[in-house]
Write an enzyme that holds these catalytic residues in place. Structure first.
Site, PDB file in Angstrom:
ATOM      1  N   HIS A   1       0.923  -1.087  -0.093  1.00  0.00           N
ATOM      2  CA  HIS A   1      -0.003  -0.010   0.060  1.00  0.00           C
ATOM      3  C   HIS A   1       0.880   1.186   0.011  1.00  0.00           C
ATOM      4  O   HIS A   1       1.856   1.302   0.399  1.00  0.00           O
ATOM      5  CB  HIS A   1      -0.984   0.051   1.132  1.00  0.00           C
ATOM      6  CG  HIS A   1      -0.173   0.067   2.591  1.00  0.00           C
ATOM      7  ND1 HIS A   1       0.131   1.120   3.321  1.00  0.00           N
ATOM      8  CD2 HIS A   1      -0.027  -1.170   3.413  1.00  0.00           C
ATOM      9  CE1 HIS A   1       0.819   0.859   4.357  1.00  0.00           C
ATOM     10  NE2 HIS A   1       0.826  -0.701   4.231  1.00  0.00           N
ATOM     11  N   ASP A   2       0.451   2.150  -0.879  1.00  0.00           N
ATOM     12  CA  ASP A   2       0.782   3.474  -0.827  1.00  0.00           C
ATOM     13  C   ASP A   2       2.320   3.795  -1.279  1.00  0.00           C
ATOM     14  O   ASP A   2       3.014   4.650  -1.349  1.00  0.00           O
ATOM     15  CB  ASP A   2       1.138   4.217   0.482  1.00  0.00           C
ATOM     16  CG  ASP A   2      -0.394   4.186   1.196  1.00  0.00           C
ATOM     17  OD1 ASP A   2      -1.221   5.011   0.820  1.00  0.00           O
ATOM     18  OD2 ASP A   2      -0.523   3.437   2.306  1.00  0.00           O
TER      19      ASP A   2
ATOM     20  N   GLY B   1       5.283  -1.380   2.437  1.00  0.00           N
ATOM     21  CA  GLY B   1       4.249   0.076   2.398  1.00  0.00           C
ATOM     22  C   GLY B   1       5.184   1.188   2.122  1.00  0.00           C
ATOM     23  O   GLY B   1       6.121   1.536   2.630  1.00  0.00           O
TER      24      GLY B   1
END
Length: 270
Positions: free
Chosen positions: A127-128, A145
Site C-alpha cells: 500500500h501507498d 508500504g
C-alpha cells in the site's frame, strides 16, 4: 475451436462487473474477474485468471499477463474499508503473479505506478507505494508500504525494500539486495543490508548522458562515499559542482533534493 466471447475482446468465462468501465478495445482473458470500481483505458490487454478489484484505474496500452492480483485491500490491520485507490499509468508490462495493493488512509490513499515500466513476475507493491516511469523490477522484487521508486531505477531479482524507503532515479540494485535506508540517485548497491558499490555509469551512458554529466555523477559519488565526509559536508560539496559542470545542474539538484528529504534516522545506503 475457439471459445465464444461475451463481448468484443472479453472472453465468455471472464466475470466483468456491469459497472466496470472498460474501453471497447480492452481484451480480457479467460476466468478473469473485474470488479465494479475498475476503469481500464484503450489498448490494454488483461490475461487469464487475473483478479482486478477495488478502486483501480489502469491507463492505455498496458500488457497485464495471467494470474495477477491488482487492487486488493492493503495488508494493513488499520485498514477499515476506506475507498483507497490503485492507479496504473500507460504502456506498462506486468508479468505473472504480481500483487499490487490499493493505498491506505494513513498516507495519500493511493498506490501509484507511472508509465513505461517493465515489471517481472512475483513483484509485490504494498500500500501507498509510488513507482515512477521507465523502471525495471526483476522477478520477486518486494516493496513494503510507502516505498517510493523514482524514474529509471532498476531493481535486481529478489530485491526487498523496507517500508518508507526511497529509491532514487537511475539507481541499480544487485540481486538479493536488502534496503533499510534510502538509495540515492545513480547509486549501485548490493548486499544484505545493501551497501553502495559504485554509480550506474553504464546505465547513464545508455540513456545518453554526456561525458560532462557523468563526470559530475563521479564527483557526487566521491563526495558521498570516498572522501569520508558527513552527509552535510557531502551536500555542500555537491552544491559546488554546478560551477564546474553547468550542464549537470538538473542532476545535481535532483541529488540535493533527494538528500534533503532523507531523515537522519533512516539515512542513506552506505
Amino acid at each position: 475451436m475457439t471459445s465464444p466471447v461475451a463481448a468484443p475482446g472479453i472472453h465468455a468465462t471472464a466475470l466483468v462487473d456491469p459497472q466496470a468501465q472498460l474501453d471497447s478495445s480492452v481484451s480480457v482473458g479467460p476466468y478473469t474477474v473485474i470488479g465494479p470500481h475498475v476503469r481500464v483505458a484503450a489498448g490494454t490487454s488483461i490475461g487469464a485468471h487475473c483478479v482486478i478489484e477495488g478502486h483501480t484505474t489502469i491507463g492505455r496500452d498496458n500488457r497485464i499477463f495471467q494470474f495477477n492480483s491488482l487492487g486488493a485491500i492493503p495488508q494493513d490491520k488499520k485498514y477499515a474499508g476506506e475507498p483507497c485507490e490503485l492507479v496504473i499509468g500507460d504502456r506498462n508490462t506486468i508479468r505473472e503473479f504480481c500483487t499490487f495493493n490499493i493505498g491506505s488512509p494513513g498516507d495519500n490513499g493511493v498506490t501509484r505506478v507511472g508509465h513505461d515500466n517493465w515489471i517481472m513476475a512475483y513483484v509485490h507493491l504494498a500500500h501507498d507505494c509510488v513507482v515512477g516511469n521507465n523502471t525495471i523490477f526483476a522477478n520477486n522484487t518486494q516493496l513494503g508500504g510507502h516505498v517510493h521508486v523514482d524514474d529509471w531505477a532498476i531493481l535486481g531479482g529478489f530485491t526487498v525494500a523496507h517500508q518508507f524507503v526511497r529509491i532514487g532515479a537511475h539507481s541499480f540494485t544487485a540481486m538479493c539486495s536488502l534496503l533499510f535506508a534510502d538509495l540515492p540517485p545513480f547509486v549501485m548497491c548490493q548486499g544484505q543490508p545493501a551497501q553502495a558499490r559504485s554509480m550506474n555509469f553504464e546505465g547513464l551512458r545508455r540513456r545518453g548522458f554526456s561525458a560532462e554529466r557523468i563526470s559530475a555523477v563521479k564527483a557526487m559519488h566521491k563526495a558521498l562515499y570516498r572522501d569520508d565526509l558527513t552527509l552535510e559536508q557531502a551536500r555542500a560539496r555537491i552544491t559546488e559542482l554546478t560551477e564546474k559542470h553547468p550542464e549537470s545542474a538538473p542532476d545535481v539538484q535532483m541529488m540535493l533534493s533527494f538528500l534533503q528529504q532523507t531523515s537522519p534516522q533512516r539515512g542513506i545506503v552506505r
